[in-house]
Design an enzyme around this catalytic site. Structure first.
Site, PDB file in Angstrom:
ATOM      1  N   LYS A   1       4.484   8.354   8.971  1.00 52.90           N
ATOM      2  CA  LYS A   1       3.892   7.731  10.178  1.00 52.90           C
ATOM      3  C   LYS A   1       4.596   8.101  11.492  1.00 52.90           C
ATOM      4  O   LYS A   1       4.338   9.150  12.032  1.00 52.90           O
ATOM      5  CB  LYS A   1       3.824   6.214   9.996  1.00 52.90           C
ATOM      6  CG  LYS A   1       2.870   5.822   8.830  1.00 52.90           C
ATOM      7  CD  LYS A   1       1.888   4.759   9.180  1.00 52.90           C
ATOM      8  CE  LYS A   1       1.106   4.318   7.959  1.00 52.90           C
ATOM      9  NZ  LYS A   1      -0.260   3.982   8.195  1.00 52.90           N
TER      10      LYS A   1
ATOM     11  N   TYR B   1       0.861  -1.192   0.000  1.00 52.48           N
ATOM     12  CA  TYR B   1       0.000   0.000   0.000  1.00 52.48           C
ATOM     13  C   TYR B   1       0.890   1.232   0.000  1.00 52.48           C
ATOM     14  O   TYR B   1       1.864   1.299   0.759  1.00 52.48           O
ATOM     15  CB  TYR B   1      -0.914   0.004   1.229  1.00 52.48           C
ATOM     16  CG  TYR B   1      -1.828   1.205   1.301  1.00 52.48           C
ATOM     17  CD1 TYR B   1      -2.902   1.344   0.432  1.00 52.48           C
ATOM     18  CD2 TYR B   1      -1.596   2.223   2.231  1.00 52.48           C
ATOM     19  CE1 TYR B   1      -3.735   2.453   0.486  1.00 52.48           C
ATOM     20  CE2 TYR B   1      -2.423   3.342   2.296  1.00 52.48           C
ATOM     21  CZ  TYR B   1      -3.492   3.454   1.422  1.00 52.48           C
ATOM     22  OH  TYR B   1      -4.315   4.559   1.477  1.00 52.48           O
TER      23      TYR B   1
ATOM     24  N   ASP C   1       9.370   2.167  -0.009  1.00 51.61           N
ATOM     25  CA  ASP C   1       8.363   2.861   0.778  1.00 51.61           C
ATOM     26  C   ASP C   1       8.512   2.393   2.217  1.00 51.61           C
ATOM     27  O   ASP C   1       8.080   1.297   2.577  1.00 51.61           O
ATOM     28  CB  ASP C   1       6.970   2.547   0.224  1.00 51.61           C
ATOM     29  CG  ASP C   1       5.880   3.299   0.984  1.00 51.61           C
ATOM     30  OD1 ASP C   1       6.180   3.850   2.066  1.00 51.61           O
ATOM     31  OD2 ASP C   1       4.740   3.324   0.494  1.00 51.61           O
TER      32      ASP C   1
HETATM   33  C1  LIG Z   1       3.688   1.791   3.320  1.00 52.34           C
HETATM   34  C2  LIG Z   1       2.760   2.964   3.238  1.00 52.34           C
HETATM   35  N1  LIG Z   1       3.000   3.933   2.343  1.00 52.34           N
HETATM   36  C3  LIG Z   1       2.220   5.015   2.239  1.00 52.34           C
HETATM   37  C4  LIG Z   1       1.121   5.170   3.048  1.00 52.34           C
HETATM   38  C5  LIG Z   1       0.253   6.379   2.924  1.00 52.34           C
HETATM   39  O1  LIG Z   1       0.462   7.218   4.023  1.00 52.34           O
HETATM   40  P1  LIG Z   1      -0.666   8.249   4.475  1.00 52.34           P
HETATM   41  O2  LIG Z   1      -1.806   7.476   5.005  1.00 52.34           O
HETATM   42  O3  LIG Z   1       0.042   9.089   5.514  1.00 52.34           O
HETATM   43  O4  LIG Z   1      -1.021   9.060   3.283  1.00 52.34           O
HETATM   44  C6  LIG Z   1       0.828   4.188   3.995  1.00 52.34           C
HETATM   45  C7  LIG Z   1      -0.358   4.317   4.877  1.00 52.34           C
HETATM   46  O5  LIG Z   1      -0.796   3.401   5.522  1.00 52.34           O
HETATM   47  C8  LIG Z   1       1.663   3.050   4.088  1.00 52.34           C
HETATM   48  O6  LIG Z   1       1.407   2.056   4.960  1.00 52.34           O
END
Ligand SMILES: Cc1ncc(COP(=O)(O)O)c(C=O)c1O
Length: 427
Positions: free
Chosen positions: A263, A141, A235
């Site tokens: 996060k 994700y 990511d």
């Molecule tokens: C691995 C990863 N990347 C990107 C995101 C997106 O972050 P945000 O919810 O702060 O937009 C998330 C959100 O859960 C994530 O788990």
């Protein structure tokens, strides 16, 4: 006091889809969604004031539970200025501290959310390579932009582009492959490598449950992508600071071209960043042609929180040992319960993340396996745990996050609840 049903009706009357983020509407598990009024330590309090041991932890950011690290520092920032429309010194210092832990981020740019961080990293990769193709892996994700959806994990199971508001043109440039399957990546790159700007992935996946890369997978991704002239984006929005100050890349000794983080960095306040090789980040305006911006990017309150988070983790590295020990105890306890009651499930854990699927066999490797888990058994387990005062995320794609605030006694209580819940759902 309003009942949960009344709150649910009120929410649906004002929110599209019943919530500001879909998983919160609780449809994956049915029943009345959890409405929270407060949090303290590792406890979440529902709308009636009942306390639950919380393993959602804001979907990852709350490494310190509901204790805000350096809250004095954040409060002091209120008096010095809540928001600046200029670069500020604390923001520069925070970027330097991040680079100290993630040297691959030679240059970086702050954003407000992980979604924007990924969007920025992908745009930089496309501009730097002058290619538009993007490779992603099912069940990872990366936020909710058009490029990040389609077979994404977490609560974003979007598979039909047009129907889901994503232009077919966008979908044509995005290739979604099975995670941990290097041959499929090599095959794609052999045919279309010249069109691929970047391979985007979670180096340790936390969005289809916890899925670890098989030995050699990440190394193979880096070398196959680079051989095709494509870039690799890690990511680490979940994994940075969850897996330690060096994130997954530090732990595995790997160097991606670009990285996204978020996060935990803000200790509960919204801040994220993307960054990587200096020559790539030189694409950003005004130095280069690539535009990304943000009114709240590098928000002073979140930056103050970021310093406090790093102060705490740098100053007390033993916090990781404590969280790891508790997660291990929880994981082993769950595994023993499965053995005792004849459930053929495997618990996986890493640092302060614990997970299992209602699916027999070895720990899962990809999204196809993740989807084999029995969603309706998880839904019953979720509610049986909630009745027993344990709050899990209402989706089988989510993991259990521990924090520095979870105590041994709370982990014991969780295991007692799990035993009761497993027995209850068996009958
Ligand atoms: C691995 C990863 N990347 C990107 C995101 C997106 O972050 P945000 O919810 O702060 O937009 C998330 C959100 O859960 C994530 O788990």
């Amino acid at each position: 006091m309003q009942t949960g049903e009344e709150l649910e009706a009120q929410a649906w009357a004002v929110f599209g889809g019943g919530a500001s983020s879909p998983v919160r509407a609780g449809r994956r598990v049915g029943g009345v969604p959890f409405f929270q009024q407060a949090g303290a330590g590792a406890l979440a309090y529902d709308h009636t004031g009942r306390a639950y041991i919380d393993y959602v932890m804001g979907y990852g950011p709350l490494l310190f539970g509901y204790r805000m690290p350096g809250s004095e520092r954040v409060k002091a920032q209120f008096d010095t200025g809540v928001l600046f429309g200029s670069t500020h010194h604390a923001e520069i210092r925070l970027a330097e501290r991040i680079r100290g832990h993630l040297p691959s981020m030679e240059r970086l740019r702050f954003t407000t959310t992980g979604t924007e961080a990924v969007m920025g990293a992908v745009r930089v990769a496309r501009a730097a390579t002058k290619r538009s193709g993007l490779v992603r892996f099912g069940g990872n994700y990366h936020g909710h932009t058009d490029i990040a959806l389609l077979d994404a994990g977490a609560s974003a199971e979007t598979s039909a582009p047009q129907a889901a508001g994503i232009p077919a043109g966008v979908a044509r440039d995005v290739h979604v492959l099975p995670y941990n399957d290097l041959p499929s990546l090599e095959a794609l790159l052999a045919c279309e490598g010249e069109q691929i700007a970047a391979v985007l992935l979670e180096p340790v996946v936390g969005n289809m449950g916890l899925v670890l890369p098989v030995p050699g997978f990440l190394e193979g991704v880096l070398s196959a992508a680079h051989a095709a002239g494509a870039l690799v984006i890690f990511d680490e929005v979940i994994s940075w600071l969850r897996l330690g100050l060096g994130g997954a890349q530090g732990r595995l000794g790997l160097q991606p071209d670009l990285t996204t983080i978020g996060k935990i960095l803000g200790g509960g306040l919204p801040i994220a960043a993307f960054g990587g090789r200096a020559d790539l980040l030189a694409c950003l305006a005004p130095q280069g042609p690539v535009f990304t911006g943000g009114t709240h990017a590098g928000h002073p309150l979140a930056v103050a929180a970021g310093h406090a988070v790093l102060d705490e983790l740098e100053g007390q590295p033993e916090l990781y040992d404590t969280m790891r020990r508790r997660a291990e105890y929880l994981a082993q306890g769950l595994q023993r319960l499965f053995t005792r009651y004849g459930y053929p499930y495997q618990v996986v854990w890493l640092e302060s993340i614990v997970d299992f699927k209602f699916r027999p066999g070895d720990p899962i490797r990809d999204y196809t396996q993740a989807k084999e888990a029995k969603a309706e058994v998880f839904a019953r387990y979720y509610h049986a745990m909630r009745e027993r005062g344990i709050l899990l995320a209402p989706s089988y794609n989510e993991v259990m996050f521990l924090s520095t605030e979870h105590t041994d006694a709370q982990v014991e209580e969780t295991l007692r609840a799990a035993e009761g819940a497993l027995l209850a759902i068996k009958h």
